[in-house]
Motif scaffolding. Structure first.
Motif, PDB file in Angstrom:
ATOM      1  N   ASN A 115       0.870  -1.172   0.000  1.00 18.35           N
ATOM      2  CA  ASN A 115       0.000   0.000   0.000  1.00 18.35           C
ATOM      3  C   ASN A 115       0.905   1.219   0.000  1.00 18.35           C
ATOM      4  O   ASN A 115       1.814   1.320   0.834  1.00 18.35           O
ATOM      5  N   GLN A 116       0.656   2.128  -0.923  1.00 15.52           N
ATOM      6  CA  GLN A 116       1.455   3.345  -0.989  1.00 15.52           C
ATOM      7  C   GLN A 116       0.582   4.529  -0.593  1.00 15.52           C
ATOM      8  O   GLN A 116      -0.543   4.668  -1.073  1.00 15.52           O
ATOM      9  N   VAL A 117       1.120   5.349   0.274  1.00 14.47           N
ATOM     10  CA  VAL A 117       0.383   6.506   0.755  1.00 14.47           C
ATOM     11  C   VAL A 117       1.101   7.789   0.340  1.00 14.47           C
ATOM     12  O   VAL A 117       2.328   7.817   0.266  1.00 14.47           O
ATOM     13  N   PRO A 118       0.350   8.840   0.081  1.00 15.74           N
ATOM     14  CA  PRO A 118       0.990  10.122  -0.247  1.00 15.74           C
ATOM     15  C   PRO A 118       1.768  10.632   0.960  1.00 15.74           C
ATOM     16  O   PRO A 118       1.426  10.346   2.109  1.00 15.74           O
ATOM     17  N   ASP A 119       2.808  11.402   0.692  1.00 15.73           N
ATOM     18  CA  ASP A 119       3.658  11.881   1.787  1.00 15.73           C
ATOM     19  C   ASP A 119       2.935  12.821   2.739  1.00 15.73           C
ATOM     20  O   ASP A 119       3.356  12.997   3.869  1.00 15.73           O
ATOM     21  N   ASN A 120       1.827  13.393   2.313  1.00 10.23           N
ATOM     22  CA  ASN A 120       1.064  14.251   3.218  1.00 10.23           C
ATOM     23  C   ASN A 120       0.038  13.460   4.035  1.00 10.23           C
ATOM     24  O   ASN A 120      -0.737  14.016   4.790  1.00 10.23           O
ATOM     25  N   HIS A 121       0.059  12.126   3.892  1.00 16.64           N
ATOM     26  CA  HIS A 121      -0.797  11.241   4.684  1.00 16.64           C
ATOM     27  C   HIS A 121       0.038  10.355   5.598  1.00 16.64           C
ATOM     28  O   HIS A 121      -0.439   9.328   6.081  1.00 16.64           O
ATOM     29  N   PHE A 122       1.292  10.721   5.828  1.00 18.80           N
ATOM     30  CA  PHE A 122       2.196   9.959   6.682  1.00 18.80           C
ATOM     31  C   PHE A 122       2.949  10.934   7.575  1.00 18.80           C
ATOM     32  O   PHE A 122       3.474  11.934   7.100  1.00 18.80           O
ATOM     33  N   ALA A 123       2.969  10.620   8.865  1.00 21.34           N
ATOM     34  CA  ALA A 123       3.653  11.508   9.800  1.00 21.34           C
ATOM     35  C   ALA A 123       4.406  10.709  10.841  1.00 21.34           C
ATOM     36  O   ALA A 123       4.047   9.580  11.163  1.00 21.34           O
ATOM     37  N   VAL A 124       5.461  11.312  11.343  1.00 24.64           N
ATOM     38  CA  VAL A 124       6.147  10.832  12.528  1.00 24.64           C
ATOM     39  C   VAL A 124       5.897  11.906  13.571  1.00 24.64           C
ATOM     40  O   VAL A 124       6.319  13.059  13.388  1.00 24.64           O
ATOM     41  N   GLY A 125       5.176  11.541  14.604  1.00 25.43           N
ATOM     42  CA  GLY A 125       4.727  12.555  15.543  1.00 25.43           C
ATOM     43  C   GLY A 125       3.789  13.509  14.815  1.00 25.43           C
ATOM     44  O   GLY A 125       2.880  13.079  14.115  1.00 25.43           O
ATOM     45  N   ASP A 126       4.052  14.800  14.922  1.00 23.69           N
ATOM     46  CA  ASP A 126       3.203  15.772  14.222  1.00 23.69           C
ATOM     47  C   ASP A 126       3.868  16.325  12.968  1.00 23.69           C
ATOM     48  O   ASP A 126       3.412  17.297  12.385  1.00 23.69           O
ATOM     49  N   ARG A 127       4.949  15.689  12.534  1.00 21.72           N
ATOM     50  CA  ARG A 127       5.680  16.177  11.354  1.00 21.72           C
ATOM     51  C   ARG A 127       5.344  15.305  10.153  1.00 21.72           C
ATOM     52  O   ARG A 127       5.706  14.130  10.104  1.00 21.72           O
ATOM     53  N   LEU A 128       4.631  15.904   9.196  1.00 22.42           N
ATOM     54  CA  LEU A 128       4.285  15.190   7.973  1.00 22.42           C
ATOM     55  C   LEU A 128       5.523  14.922   7.138  1.00 22.42           C
ATOM     56  O   LEU A 128       6.462  15.724   7.112  1.00 22.42           O
ATOM     57  N   LYS A 129       5.527  13.794   6.466  1.00 26.31           N
ATOM     58  CA  LYS A 129       6.635  13.475   5.565  1.00 26.31           C
ATOM     59  C   LYS A 129       6.765  14.562   4.499  1.00 26.31           C
ATOM     60  O   LYS A 129       7.860  14.885   4.063  1.00 26.31           O
TER      61      LYS A 129
END
Length: 71
Positions: A44-58
């Motif tokens: 499954n591939q997700v857009p970088d604006n739908h993935f975060a570490v803590g509150d920092r979006l990829k």
């Protein structure tokens, strides 16, 4: 029947992802002693604006040469 699900941030070439899927299937078959035909791999591939570490979006992180597709 092993079922393996992997989530990646979008951005890799299709050929890279396809090779990854094949290698994961072969490794699972070999290490688990499962027939290759019984192994299922889903990416499954997700857009970088739908993935975060803590509150920092990829998408907040500019890619660098040593981390082009981290995550």
């Amino acid at each position: 029947m092993p079922i393996i699900q992997v989530t990646l941030v979008e951005g890799r070439d299709d050929a890279v992802v396809e090779n990854f899927i094949r290698e994961v299937a072969r490794t699972a078959s070999r290490e688990l002693g499962a027939p290759l035909s019984s192994v299922r791999v889903m990416v499954n591939q997700v857009p970088d604006n739908h993935f975060a570490v803590g509150d920092r979006l990829k998408s907040d992180e500019p890619p660098t040469a040593d981390r082009p597709n981290e995550a």
